[in-house]
Design a protein around this motif. Structure first.
Motif, mmCIF file in Angstrom:
data_model
loop_
_atom_site.group_PDB
_atom_site.id
_atom_site.type_symbol
_atom_site.label_atom_id
_atom_site.label_comp_id
_atom_site.label_asym_id
_atom_site.label_seq_id
_atom_site.Cartn_x
_atom_site.Cartn_y
_atom_site.Cartn_z
ATOM 1 N N GLY A 79 9.625 -24.120 42.808
ATOM 2 C CA GLY A 79 10.135 -24.180 41.057
ATOM 3 C C GLY A 79 11.137 -23.330 40.694
ATOM 4 N N GLY A 80 10.865 -22.440 40.307
ATOM 5 C CA GLY A 80 10.980 -20.774 39.611
ATOM 6 C C GLY A 80 12.966 -21.411 39.250
ATOM 7 N N LEU A 81 13.378 -20.417 38.733
ATOM 8 C CA LEU A 81 14.660 -20.000 37.536
ATOM 9 C C LEU A 81 15.826 -20.966 38.278
ATOM 10 C CD1 LEU A 81 13.836 -17.519 35.847
ATOM 11 C CD2 LEU A 81 12.999 -19.554 35.465
ATOM 12 N N VAL A 108 13.868 -30.223 41.557
ATOM 13 C CA VAL A 108 14.246 -30.391 43.114
ATOM 14 C C VAL A 108 12.620 -29.912 44.202
ATOM 15 C CG1 VAL A 108 15.154 -31.464 45.444
ATOM 16 C CG2 VAL A 108 16.521 -31.550 43.299
ATOM 17 N N SER A 109 13.130 -28.768 43.688
ATOM 18 C CA SER A 109 11.931 -27.578 44.364
ATOM 19 C C SER A 109 10.791 -27.678 43.768
ATOM 20 C CB SER A 109 12.398 -25.989 43.396
ATOM 21 O OG SER A 109 11.148 -25.471 44.537
ATOM 22 N N VAL A 163 7.035 -20.273 40.949
ATOM 23 C CA VAL A 163 7.375 -19.314 41.293
ATOM 24 C C VAL A 163 7.594 -18.749 39.702
ATOM 25 C CG1 VAL A 163 9.291 -17.131 42.057
ATOM 26 C CG2 VAL A 163 7.900 -19.699 43.178
ATOM 27 N N ASP A 164 7.282 -17.160 39.089
ATOM 28 C CA ASP A 164 7.102 -16.613 38.328
ATOM 29 C C ASP A 164 6.216 -15.229 38.041
ATOM 30 O OD1 ASP A 164 4.474 -17.204 37.683
ATOM 31 O OD2 ASP A 164 5.244 -19.524 35.793
ATOM 32 N N LEU A 207 9.402 -23.277 49.223
ATOM 33 C CA LEU A 207 10.286 -24.833 49.052
ATOM 34 C C LEU A 207 10.715 -24.228 48.052
ATOM 35 C CD1 LEU A 207 8.009 -26.611 50.637
ATOM 36 C CD2 LEU A 207 10.236 -26.495 50.786
ATOM 37 N N VAL A 208 11.352 -23.045 47.584
ATOM 38 C CA VAL A 208 12.242 -22.372 46.176
ATOM 39 C C VAL A 208 13.516 -22.956 46.900
ATOM 40 C CG1 VAL A 208 12.945 -20.901 44.681
ATOM 41 C CG2 VAL A 208 10.139 -21.209 45.714
ATOM 42 N N HIS A 209 14.262 -23.845 46.439
ATOM 43 C CA HIS A 209 15.504 -23.953 46.533
ATOM 44 C C HIS A 209 17.333 -23.841 46.299
ATOM 45 C CE1 HIS A 209 13.638 -27.173 49.068
ATOM 46 N NE2 HIS A 209 13.970 -28.092 47.974
ATOM 47 N N GLY A 210 17.571 -23.209 46.873
ATOM 48 C CA GLY A 210 19.275 -22.595 45.837
ATOM 49 C C GLY A 210 18.736 -20.920 46.445
#
Length: 329
Positions: free
Chosen positions: A27-29, A35-36, A59-60, A78-81
């Motif tokens: 996840g994340g921002l 996709v993540s 992720v937060d 697995l946080v993409h970007g």
């Protein structure tokens, strides 16, 4: 966002040899958040079916307390970007003293910034298209029309414009004339303050994944991508626009060449458990390095799982990765 249909068959023969407590971070921002989450759910499902105790953490601000409370044996980020692959998240895990699957923060930084990755692999003897990298501020300071004129004169057209960081084809555009180049820059700057502009290479699109479960890096079968139109975000994640061939429809010499290139890229950037190198094989049989991902997608349509399945037992590979994390603080 469950992705249970993407879970490979699990049999008693490939159950986990030693159950672990595993935290999957997703996840994340970033622009690749959805996709993540799909990647994270997929990996979580596989590991759970293998007998591991797994939690998926979006992720937060609660992530660090959750990690401390769960006390995992290993973490799989697995946080993409940019926010997941630039080494920052990896530094947090190192500071927490948590082993994790992936690459040390140093290698993440080298691979995440596309111009740095291109320079590093070029120094290792890998061919990559000529390019220039420009910050958004230069276009207002020097004049957008003049800057683009200089770039087009230097590189020629067509070119590919892409953000300095990030993946999934977001902000990536093909430009064959001045108008398309201007539009491509606008699209790119919606995702990053710096743009990489590189010569377009026509040929076969290939993705070569590399894994290292403790015995050194080895390449998985190359995946050939054939898409209707550009291989953009929609073509990557919505069924119907792309077709995949695993292994790629190449003779053995060409297969060996692209696999060797991917391993060279992996080694030259100092990568860890896994990576995916994207390249173009031109009409003369010459491979050109395009990009490398230190946290490749793990969705139903992602290229790393396709290659892993073609190589043999995907669940067994995931089990080996969590039992042999590349980074042990």
């Amino acid at each position: 966002m469950p992705d249970s249909s993407d879970t490979p068959d699990i049999t008693p023969d490939n159950a986990a040899s030693e159950p672990l407590r595993i935290a999957v971070l997703a996840g994340g921002l970033s622009h690749e958040r959805e996709v993540s989450l799909r990647s994270g759910n997929r990996v979580m499902n596989v590991l759970k079916h293998l007998g591991h105790t797994v939690v998926l953490l979006d992720v937060d601000a609660r992530t660090i307390p959750s990690l401390k409370a769960f006390s995992p044996d290993v973490v799989w980020p697995l946080v993409h970007g940019g926010h997941g692959e630039d080494g920052g998240l990896q530094n947090v895990l190192i500071a927490l003293g948590l082993p994790y699957v992936g690459t040390h923060s140093d290698g993440c930084q080298r691979a995440s910034f596309k111009p740095t990755a291109k320079a590093s692999v070029r120094a290792a003897g890998v061919l990559t298209p000529d390019s220039v990298t420009l910050p958004k501020a230069y276009f207002s300071q020097l004049g957008a029309q003049d800057v683009l004129g200089v770039v087009a004169g230097h590189l020629g057209l067509p070119v590919v414009v892409k953000p300095n960081q990030g993946g999934s084809g977001l902000g990536v555009s093909y430009a064959s004339n001045a108008d398309e180049l201007r539009s491509a820059m606008v699209s790119c700057f919606a995702y990053d303050e710096r743009a990489l502009i590189e010569n377009y290479v026509e040929g076969t699109e290939l993705a070569v994944s590399v894994v290292d479960t403790g015995d050194g890096p080895r390449a998985l079968p190359p995946v050939e991508v054939v898409s209707q139109g550009r291989y953009d975000f929609d073509a990557r994640y919505n069924p119907g626009r792309s077709e995949y061939f695993v292994p790629a429809r190449l003779d053995q010499d060409a297969l060996n060449t692209v696999q060797e290139m991917a391993v060279t890229v992996h080694r030259s950037l100092g990568l860890g458990n896994l990576s995916r190198t994207d390249l173009i094989l031109d009409g003369d049989g010459q491979p050109w390095f395009i990009d490398v991902n230190v946290i490749p997608g793990m969705t139903a349509m992602s290229l790393f799982p396709m290659a892993a399945k073609a190589a043999g037992d995907l669940p067994e590979l995931y089990d080996q990765l969590v039992h042999n994390p590349a980074v042990r603080p």
